[in-house]
Design an enzyme around this catalytic site. Sequence first.
Site, PDB file in Angstrom:
ATOM      1  CB  THR A 262      -0.987  -0.144   1.704  1.00  8.99           C
ATOM      2  OG1 THR A 262      -0.194   0.150   2.512  1.00  8.99           O
ATOM      3  CG2 THR A 262      -1.693  -1.151   1.507  1.00  8.99           C
ATOM      4  CG  ASP A 263       1.432   5.618  -1.268  1.00  8.02           C
ATOM      5  OD1 ASP A 263       1.475   5.988  -0.145  1.00  8.02           O
ATOM      6  OD2 ASP A 263       1.277   6.436  -2.171  1.00  8.02           O
ATOM      7  CD1 TRP A 264       3.891   4.794   5.642  1.00 11.17           C
ATOM      8  CD2 TRP A 264       3.912   4.289   3.849  1.00 11.17           C
ATOM      9  NE1 TRP A 264       5.083   4.347   5.579  1.00 11.17           N
ATOM     10  CE2 TRP A 264       4.977   3.476   4.422  1.00 11.17           C
ATOM     11  CE3 TRP A 264       4.016   3.721   2.299  1.00 11.17           C
ATOM     12  CZ2 TRP A 264       6.342   2.174   3.914  1.00 11.17           C
ATOM     13  CZ3 TRP A 264       5.135   2.826   1.706  1.00 11.17           C
ATOM     14  CH2 TRP A 264       5.473   2.175   2.805  1.00 11.17           C
ATOM     15  N   GLY A 265      -0.969   4.583   4.095  1.00 11.17           N
ATOM     16  CA  GLY A 265      -2.688   4.827   3.671  1.00 11.17           C
ATOM     17  C   GLY A 265      -3.107   5.016   3.763  1.00 11.17           C
ATOM     18  N   GLY A 266      -3.485   3.467   2.338  1.00 13.75           N
ATOM     19  CA  GLY A 266      -3.603   3.902   1.376  1.00 13.75           C
ATOM     20  C   GLY A 266      -4.953   1.957   1.176  1.00 13.75           C
TER      21      GLY A 266
END
Length: 733
Positions: A262-266
């Site tokens: 994931t992207d951070w917070g995705g």
Amino acid sequence: MKKSFLTTLVIAVIAINVAASTLVYKDVNAPIEDRVEDALSRMTLDEKIKMTHAAGKFYSPGVPRLGIPGLMMSDGPHGVRAEISWNTWKYADWTTDSATAYPALTGLAATWNRDLARRFGVSIGEEALYRGKNVLLGPGVNIYRTPLNGRNFEYMGEDPYLAGELAAEYIQGVQSNGVAACVKHYALNNQETWRDNIDVKVDNRALYEIYLPAFKKAVQQGGAWSIMGAYNKLDGQHCCHNDLLLNKILREEWGFDGAVITDWGGAHDTREAALNGLDIEMGSHTNGLTTESAFTYDDYYLANPYKQMLENGEVPMETLDAKARNILRLIMRTSMNGSARYGSLASDEHFADARAIADESIVLLKNNGILPLDPVRAGRVLVVGENATRNLCKGGGSSELKPKLIKTPLEVIREYYGEDNVVYAKGYRSGKAMYSSAEDIPAAELDSMRREAVVLAREADVVIYIGGMNKNAYQDCEASDRLDFHLSYEQDRLIAELAAANPRIIVANISGNAYAMPWLDRVSAVIQSWYPGSAGALSLVDVIAGRVNPSGRLPFSFPRRLEDCNAIAKGTLSYPGIEENGQPRQEYLDGIFVGYRHHDTARIPALFPFGYGLSYTKFDYGKVICSAHEIVDSITVTVPVTNVGDVAGKEVVQLYISDLKSTLPRPVKELKGFQKLTLAPGETATAEFVITVDDLKYYDDRRSEWIVEPGKFKALIGASLTDIRGAAEFYYR
């Protein structure tokens, strides 16, 4: 005390089991799949769960009991980012994490040089390896859809072929060090406005022809070991756990065997994350830049909530094994790669790599003869502009770097043209708003700075203006888009008044985006450079002075007006989208007609077209020759190119294909090949291109497949999209 027989037996059994547990997966000569299956068979449910989510800001765990290390990740498509604290976004303030700052990927794209892309990857991979990083979060290959996207500077332009070719070389270079490239942001992350949750609707033809090809080439040609999901949604599902993108396209169609991160917070949903192809969840409950999570790592979607769903039978146990396999495979390729070297950090060799890339990235857009500027005839030089003194490695979001060595353009200009011959005036200022809000600089202050610069311009023999954009919020910066197509801080007025005071003005702007140039006709020369890294100032001054012959070519079009961009012209629903009941959504109404495909097909001339760039020499093209008049599997197209000038130079020979008749609308022409030739004065070399049937295809969304229709095609050879030097026709029957 004497050991009992039973105690001795237990110890022996334990020793045998420990030895057995390390026999296969630590044997680096064993096939990776054997090592993966062996390790998987020894893991507990909890150990598998632990691997699927972070245990630090940039760390995901392995299996300590089995001696399997975790994965250390780092931001940095343009350099290995300075060390971040274990569990906050604050810098750790190490004194050993200064790195080489390479040019931004837009600059790499402007080189049109595959060899440099591979060299870039090898070099940055060595730095990541030295710093103990297993996964480098880059390259970014999202398509330049509008000139307002704040993150365009991290990507490789508007054409999927160019981006894919360079990304594949970069990835292979990085991974030759046993460091995984993590290609991002998959997919359709083409703006920062509402990036966390905007729901994108795009037709399948545009998806397959424009927005996916660079990712596909990164996977199939580059062999990428990991992929980062995007923040936004596609058809109602977040891209980090999107069934279409991850299961159907990435895994089934492309055969990807790496890990999806994931992207951070995705991540946003446990069930979707479990079922839809996500492997490692990083940084949940954060905006990916500044905010912290109130939750522990065990509260992540793929942590305790996932374990509970597995134990309750709500999702199949096979989903966990599939994730663990992908993660183990990534670990075996990186942190358990026995052939990996030690790497090196901020070395002279890496600085030379950064300089070579910067040299070839700079694009000369206009020159009335003032360039190159020799010190003997330069006279009194006035340098104007904040970017002449600004450290452009700072800001911009996650791509921010801590370079070991960096000089400003003003420093290098003074060294070359003489301290006593160079005067500096700032002309404008931008302030320090890195992430928060747009800046409002007092008009009186800007007026005063502008007047001072104009007075000095009247007294100078030549003016070198170094402005453009920066990495503040609402400029070229993660988490916000630009507010305007014009240069900020009243630079247009400043440049116009400087030109009126002294027409011998060289505008050398730095940016990651196109911008308006209402002053273009009044200046003597325009140089476009990108966020150039550690050696960029040296490269810029070398181009100005003529020690480097500019060979960069634009990786995206510079429109005359913002509304000439098709995504903008289609209205608010197209960009930036609309908000309904708190949910932003948009439709890519521009379809496949993005960038030059729109300018060319709609006959709307760009200010500077895709592929454009001037040189200090001239190149003549000979006759274009096609190896056959009919294509079965492939044909070869050749063209001789001669340097007819007085200095050595590099020419980017570009191949475009035109389908003269098709059932569905197609662009007038599309890039399908390029070759960069290095030629001494009077030297001739032949550019050669192999055209395959795949190069003729387009995606028929009515049939959900790539097709090529019988008919006449044209191979166009040019120095840019609009500077076509020759053509050859052929048929597909």
